[in-house]
Design a protein around this motif. Structure first.
Motif, short mmCIF file in Angstrom:
data_model
loop_
_atom_site.label_atom_id
_atom_site.label_comp_id
_atom_site.label_asym_id
_atom_site.label_seq_id
_atom_site.Cartn_x
_atom_site.Cartn_y
_atom_site.Cartn_z
N ALA A 222 2.85 9.39 5.77
CA ALA A 222 1.61 9.93 5.76
C ALA A 222 0.59 8.75 6.21
CB ALA A 222 1.13 9.96 4.14
N LEU A 223 1.04 7.22 5.76
CA LEU A 223 0.27 6.35 6.46
C LEU A 223 0.12 6.18 7.93
CD1 LEU A 223 -0.02 5.23 3.64
CD2 LEU A 223 0.74 3.00 4.74
N GLN A 224 1.22 6.66 8.54
CA GLN A 224 1.31 7.10 10.09
C GLN A 224 0.74 8.02 10.69
OE1 GLN A 224 5.37 5.82 11.11
NE2 GLN A 224 5.04 3.62 10.00
N GLY A 225 0.20 9.13 9.68
CA GLY A 225 -0.34 10.46 10.10
C GLY A 225 0.75 11.51 10.66
N VAL B 128 4.19 15.37 2.00
CA VAL B 128 4.96 15.27 3.42
C VAL B 128 6.28 15.93 3.50
CG1 VAL B 128 5.95 13.39 5.02
CG2 VAL B 128 3.52 13.03 4.11
N PHE B 129 6.80 16.65 4.51
CA PHE B 129 8.13 17.19 4.65
C PHE B 129 9.19 16.11 4.82
CE2 PHE B 129 11.27 19.41 7.11
CZ PHE B 129 11.85 20.34 6.27
N LEU C 195 0.85 -1.28 -0.01
CA LEU C 195 -0.03 -0.21 0.01
C LEU C 195 0.94 1.27 0.07
CD1 LEU C 195 -2.68 1.62 0.11
CD2 LEU C 195 -2.70 1.23 2.60
N THR C 196 2.03 1.10 0.78
CA THR C 196 2.90 2.24 0.82
C THR C 196 3.49 2.68 -0.54
OG1 THR C 196 3.50 1.62 2.95
CG2 THR C 196 5.04 3.12 1.85
N VAL C 197 3.89 1.87 -1.48
CA VAL C 197 4.28 1.92 -2.81
C VAL C 197 3.28 2.27 -3.71
CG1 VAL C 197 5.16 0.72 -4.77
CG2 VAL C 197 6.30 -0.09 -2.54
N LEU C 198 1.94 1.71 -3.40
CA LEU C 198 0.87 2.26 -4.25
C LEU C 198 0.90 3.91 -4.03
CD1 LEU C 198 -1.69 1.73 -6.16
CD2 LEU C 198 -2.70 1.35 -4.03
N LEU C 199 0.56 4.31 -2.66
CA LEU C 199 0.42 6.12 -2.45
C LEU C 199 1.62 6.63 -2.91
CD1 LEU C 199 -1.23 5.75 1.15
CD2 LEU C 199 -2.33 5.61 -1.26
N ALA C 200 2.91 6.24 -3.07
CA ALA C 200 3.99 6.71 -3.61
C ALA C 200 4.07 6.70 -4.90
CB ALA C 200 5.18 6.07 -3.03
N GLN C 201 2.99 6.13 -5.55
CA GLN C 201 2.63 6.25 -7.05
C GLN C 201 4.16 5.26 -7.73
OE1 GLN C 201 0.98 9.86 -9.01
NE2 GLN C 201 1.15 10.76 -7.06
N VAL D 292 -12.18 2.39 -0.51
CA VAL D 292 -11.75 3.70 -0.91
C VAL D 292 -11.98 3.99 -2.45
CG1 VAL D 292 -9.60 5.08 -1.29
CG2 VAL D 292 -9.97 3.74 0.76
N SER D 293 -12.52 5.24 -2.67
CA SER D 293 -13.02 5.63 -3.92
C SER D 293 -11.77 5.96 -4.80
CB SER D 293 -14.01 6.67 -3.73
OG SER D 293 -13.45 7.71 -3.22
N GLY D 294 -11.77 6.38 -6.15
CA GLY D 294 -10.80 6.89 -6.86
C GLY D 294 -10.36 8.12 -6.29
N ALA D 295 -11.52 9.08 -6.06
CA ALA D 295 -10.93 10.47 -5.56
C ALA D 295 -10.51 10.43 -4.30
CB ALA D 295 -12.20 11.19 -5.50
N GLN D 296 -10.55 9.36 -3.39
CA GLN D 296 -10.22 9.43 -2.17
C GLN D 296 -8.39 8.82 -2.30
OE1 GLN D 296 -13.07 6.93 -0.32
NE2 GLN D 296 -13.21 8.49 1.29
N LEU D 297 -8.41 7.99 -3.06
CA LEU D 297 -7.01 7.66 -3.29
C LEU D 297 -6.04 8.47 -4.08
CD1 LEU D 297 -4.78 5.00 -3.71
CD2 LEU D 297 -6.01 4.66 -6.07
N ARG D 298 -6.58 9.48 -4.91
CA ARG D 298 -5.86 10.50 -5.33
C ARG D 298 -5.48 11.59 -4.36
NH1 ARG D 298 -9.13 9.14 -9.93
NH2 ARG D 298 -10.84 10.66 -9.36
N GLY D 299 -6.49 11.70 -3.60
CA GLY D 299 -6.34 12.73 -2.35
C GLY D 299 -5.18 11.97 -1.27
N MET D 300 -5.10 10.99 -1.23
CA MET D 300 -4.26 10.14 -0.35
C MET D 300 -2.77 10.33 -1.10
SD MET D 300 -6.17 6.66 0.63
CE MET D 300 -5.03 6.07 1.72
N MET D 301 -2.85 10.28 -2.33
CA MET D 301 -1.65 10.24 -3.03
C MET D 301 -1.12 11.92 -2.77
SD MET D 301 -2.12 8.00 -6.22
CE MET D 301 -2.01 6.17 -6.43
#
Length: 323
Positions: free
Chosen positions: A261-264, A217-218, A32-38, A202-211
């Motif tokens: 990001a996954l850990q807030g 993230v700093f 999931l982490t790799v997915l969110l990192a595109q 999770v919707s497609g819009a939510q997924l794009r928002g997560m990415m």
């Protein structure tokens, strides 16, 4: 999407996937982490340990387009990218998209395809586009390849070339399940497939928002210097004849941001770099002849070298290293 919402959505996805994949929390979280990192994910292990099941469960947990490519020796590049077909009515060529045109592409047993077909993925994975007959077609956003492969010593496999492996952000292994998980599997999969009960959380819009939140993230200058030091150490290490590329440095920072990001968290820690370095770097490296010796499988040897490099590289301390 703000980071607390990203963390909540990520937990929902992980729980959903773990209804299918028992006892593999680290593998599910890394995927999931790799997915969110595109990025693109390579899952390598022996047959029958749940590689394809993980890829399918992750894809079904997200409300986006999914396609699956079964790689075989006779698969053609046009089967992956698409082909131009002459329309007799309009008297012109029309492009018929291949299986690569989806948000999540599951490439099953990628190293069973010929090198020519494997190379068809290079432009797709790096530039997120396909060029056929001189015309360029953009792939959908987001776009991620989740590929599975058997160990290279298995019969009927073609080793992925270095350029292909470098396109994958991370490589993970599933490993065999523990006794309790294997017993649970016998009960839960006796009559039906657990994938039948999975629905998108999770919707497609939510997924794009997560990415988007993950990209924001700093990462401090000290953390970036630490990542560069780790990658450069692989190029200078006498036990390696091929070190990690600059692309590896970029992807290490991107996936570390996604983990934060996954850990807030709003910032990357050196611990994020350490925990992901093995998955991001090891598949890009090649051991030198002086240490390879009689090793038929260099994988464990390279992982040992990466762990040593992580242990030997000074970690940034103080405020600059933490935020």
């Amino acid at each position: 999407m703000d980071l607390p919402m990203v963390e909540v959505a990520a937990r929902a996805i992980i729980r959903n996937v773990e209804t299918v994949i028992d006892g593999k929390h680290e593998a599910v979280t890394t995927a999931l982490t790799v997915l969110l990192a595109q990025g693109h994910l390579l899952i390598e292990d022996v047959p029958g340990v749940g590689k394809t099941m993980l890829a399918k469960a992750l894809a079904k947990s997200l409300d986006c387009t999914v396609s699956r490519i079964q790689f075989t020796p006779d698969l053609l590049p046009s089967d992956v990218t698409g082909v131009s077909v002459f329309n007799q009515v309009d008297r012109r060529f029309e492009f018929k998209p291949g299986a690569i045109f989806a948000n999540i592409v599951i490439g099953d047993e990628i190293n069973r395809a010929s090198p020519k077909t494997q190379s068809a993925l290079l432009e797709c994975m790096e530039e997120r586009q396909v060029t056929v007959d001189g015309f360029t077609y953009l792939l959908p956003v987001p776009f991620t390849v989740v590929a599975t492969q058997n160990p290279i010593e298995m019969e009927g496999t073609y080793a992925l070339p270095e350029a292909q492996r470098d396109r994958f952000m991370a490589r993970i292994s599933m490993g065999y399940p523990d006794t309790e998980s294997e017993l649970m599997m016998l009960d839960s999969r006796d009559a039906t497939s657990p994938l039948d009960g999975i629905e998108a959380v999770v919707s497609g819009a939510q997924l794009r928002g997560m990415m988007t939140a993950a990209r924001a993230v700093f990462a401090s200058a000290a953390v970036k210097e630490y990542a560069v030091s780790l990658v450069r150490a692989t190029r200078d290490d006498r036990d390696l004849r091929l070190g990690a590329s600059p692309r590896a440095t970029l992807q290490l920072i991107r996936v570390a941001k996604a983990q934060a990001a996954l850990q807030g968290r709003e910032y990357v820690l050196p611990d994020d770099i350490d925990s992901l370095a093995l998955a991001v770097l090891s598949h890009r490296l090649m051991a030198s002849g002086r240490v390879l010796g009689h090793h038929q499988d260099s994988g464990p040897l390279i992982e040992e070298i990466v762990r040593r490099i992580i242990a030997e590289t000074p970690v940034p301390l103080g405020p600059a290293g933490l935020h």
